[in-house]
Design a protein around this motif. Structure first.
Motif, mmCIF file in Angstrom:
data_model
loop_
_atom_site.group_PDB
_atom_site.id
_atom_site.type_symbol
_atom_site.label_atom_id
_atom_site.label_comp_id
_atom_site.label_asym_id
_atom_site.label_seq_id
_atom_site.Cartn_x
_atom_site.Cartn_y
_atom_site.Cartn_z
ATOM 1 N N ARG A 267 0.833 -1.209 0.000
ATOM 2 C CA ARG A 267 0.000 0.000 0.000
ATOM 3 C C ARG A 267 0.868 1.259 0.000
ATOM 4 O O ARG A 267 0.619 2.201 0.736
ATOM 5 C CB ARG A 267 -0.934 0.007 1.211
ATOM 6 N N ARG A 268 1.885 1.263 -0.811
ATOM 7 C CA ARG A 268 2.686 2.459 -1.074
ATOM 8 C C ARG A 268 3.181 2.389 -2.505
ATOM 9 O O ARG A 268 3.303 1.299 -3.067
ATOM 10 C CB ARG A 268 3.842 2.613 -0.083
ATOM 11 N N ALA A 296 4.731 6.299 -8.237
ATOM 12 C CA ALA A 296 4.697 7.569 -7.515
ATOM 13 C C ALA A 296 4.540 8.748 -8.461
ATOM 14 O O ALA A 296 3.909 9.756 -8.118
ATOM 15 C CB ALA A 296 5.975 7.726 -6.692
ATOM 16 N N TRP A 348 -4.839 6.673 0.670
ATOM 17 C CA TRP A 348 -4.555 6.216 -0.681
ATOM 18 C C TRP A 348 -5.805 5.819 -1.467
ATOM 19 O O TRP A 348 -5.732 5.591 -2.672
ATOM 20 C CB TRP A 348 -3.591 5.021 -0.658
ATOM 21 N N LEU A 375 9.719 -0.043 -3.739
ATOM 22 C CA LEU A 375 8.711 0.837 -3.147
ATOM 23 C C LEU A 375 9.358 2.087 -2.577
ATOM 24 O O LEU A 375 10.561 2.106 -2.248
ATOM 25 C CB LEU A 375 7.969 0.097 -2.030
ATOM 26 N N ASP A 378 10.405 5.181 3.748
ATOM 27 C CA ASP A 378 9.631 6.025 4.666
ATOM 28 C C ASP A 378 9.894 7.511 4.433
ATOM 29 O O ASP A 378 8.960 8.329 4.486
ATOM 30 C CB ASP A 378 9.950 5.659 6.115
ATOM 31 N N LEU A 381 8.154 8.530 1.262
ATOM 32 C CA LEU A 381 6.716 8.533 1.456
ATOM 33 C C LEU A 381 6.259 9.773 2.201
ATOM 34 O O LEU A 381 5.172 10.309 1.965
ATOM 35 C CB LEU A 381 6.303 7.274 2.225
ATOM 36 N N GLU A 385 3.796 14.893 -2.549
ATOM 37 C CA GLU A 385 3.582 14.252 -3.835
ATOM 38 C C GLU A 385 4.182 15.086 -4.966
ATOM 39 O O GLU A 385 4.522 14.538 -6.023
ATOM 40 C CB GLU A 385 2.096 14.014 -4.060
ATOM 41 N N TRP A 388 7.444 13.676 -5.633
ATOM 42 C CA TRP A 388 7.416 12.408 -6.374
ATOM 43 C C TRP A 388 7.409 12.649 -7.883
ATOM 44 O O TRP A 388 7.992 11.879 -8.638
ATOM 45 C CB TRP A 388 6.178 11.593 -5.999
#
Length: 428
Positions: A267-268, A296, A348, A375, A378, A381, A385, A388
């Motif tokens: 879930r990332r 991403a 998400w 992925l 941390d 994440l 965004e 990203w």
């Protein structure tokens, strides 16, 4: 039972190996004798790159008032899509309206995957109607050579290296072809002979690749070939929605003779560059990988990933429901809405990674480690965004492996790779 109002349509695929080619002819002959009024249609594509297609139509049972007409067609554009639109689909529509035709058998050239053809039967208009409204699409029969199929399904040879028709722009591996032919089948017919160990491993792979398919040997041909008696949930020529469950038919997850299914979920989002490097883990010792991925750099887009042997494709198949509004939810396929509701996340939404990997000669822990390593970590994440979107993204809206080793650009600058075969791009 098959409809009495419309002629049945059965699609027969396979024949990439000599034993399978001979087995295909036996299957065709059996279908012709099983049901009077059977028409067999075959388009040979060995010269399609030059705009030439060899069409053959057989009608009636062998040895009893049968007709066998062959014709050479010259098409303006030498591609599979043009052949389907300009001749195959109109021919099927015409046969469906012909008195006395009770069954149509569409025998595919060995270089074709049945999913693309069935999609066209179900969706492409011919004089204002789709062929599927004129026929009863019963499903797909694929013939495999049990001696060579597993080797072919795990090799990285190009299709052209095996002497098959060279389609314009076709960069598929033989593995992508033979796995696609088997995976879409409702009935698998085993041709040839194999020693017990090879046969057992082939069975273990097919148990997991296509668990709902009926399997039989050439010496077991019977009424099953009419595809009247199939398990509940059989696809019958209907392609899966991109949001359908990946484990179609609930295959076994336990290992068998070194063959097993690995399901990766997270879930990332993936970091695009690291995912690009991790793709090698899906190309060695793997029969098939398929699923949905979330990059991403493209938080709104659902990307579909699919590999076989040494070949891999990634393509855009829509948007996550979290990226849209209520109208998008209402318009979405029921399977997408159900999956989204089950896994909805406060941040998400329905975005998730989900990849099923069928392994035959690889360490599942290495595959899982490679994908986990791709992925966002941390710290990434926790970044915005907006950050990203600055990551270099080597994926276009359609990406194939192996790819050219060229520089990458931020995703916002558009596709950097697009080496897909035109006729394959329509598949998803």
């Amino acid at each position: 039972m098959a409809s009495t109002q419309r002629p049945a349509l059965l699609v027969v695929a396979g024949g990439t190996a000599p034993a399978a080619a001979a087995g295909t002819e036996r299957v065709i002959g059996h279908l012709r004798t099983q049901r009077p009024g059977t028409a067999v249609v075959h388009h040979g594509l060995r010269e399609v790159a030059q705009g030439v297609v060899h069409r053959r139509i057989r009608f009636g049972s062998p040895g009893s008032e049968e007709t066998d007409d062959a014709e050479v067609l010259e098409l303006a554009h030498g591609c599979v899509s043009c052949t389907l639109r300009e001749d195959v689909l109109p021919l099927l529509a015409g046969l469906a309206r012909t008195s006395g035709v009770t069954q149509i058998v569409l025998q595919l050239d060995p270089v074709l995957e049945p999913e693309q053809v069935c999609w066209a039967v179900l969706h492409v208009l011919v004089d204002g109607v789709v062929v599927a409204d004129l026929v009863d699409l019963r499903g797909v029969i694929s013939v495999v050579d049990v001696e060579t199929w597993l080797d072919d399904a795990t090799c990285d040879d190009d299709v052209a290296e095996r002497g098959l028709a060279l389609l314009p722009g076709d960069e598929r591996t033989l593995a992508q072809l033979v796995v696609g032919q088997a995976e879409f089948a409702d009935l698998l017919v085993y041709a040839g002979e194999s020693e017990p160990w090879r046969q057992a491993r082939t069975d273990a792979v097919l148990d997991r690749l296509v668990p709902l398919a009926v399997r039989l040997r050439l010496d077991q041909l019977d009424r099953t070939l009419l595809l009247d008696d199939l398990p509940d949930g059989a696809r019958r020529g209907r392609p899966d929605n991109p949001h359908a469950p990946l484990l179609h038919g609930q295959p076994a997850l336990a290992a068998d003779l070194g063959v097993r299914l690995v399901v990766f979920s997270a879930r990332r989002p993936f970091h695009p560059e690291r995912l690009h490097r991790a793709l090698d883990a899906l190309l060695v010792g793997v029969v098939r990988a398929r699923g949905r991925i979330w990059l991403a750099t493209r938080p709104d887009s659902v990307l579909w990933i699919e590999s076989a042997g040494g070949g891999l494709r990634i393509g855009h198949v829509g948007d996550w429901l979290a990226a849209g509004g209520a109208d998008d939810w209402d318009r979405a396929h029921p399977e997408q809405r159900a999956a989204a509701a089950l896994r909805w996340h406060s941040r998400w939404g329905d975005r998730a990674q989900e990849i099923a990997v069928l392994v035959h000669d690889a360490d599942p822990t290495d595959i899982e480690a490679a994908l986990h390593g791709a992925l966002l970590d941390d710290d990434e994440l926790a970044a915005s965004e907006a950050a990203w979107h600055t990551y270099p993204d080597p994926f276009g809206w359609w990406h194939t492996e192996p790819c050219d080793d060229i520089g990458t650009e931020p995703a916002g600058n558009g596709p950097t790779h697009d080496r897909s075969a035109p006729d394959q791009e329509e598949k998803k």
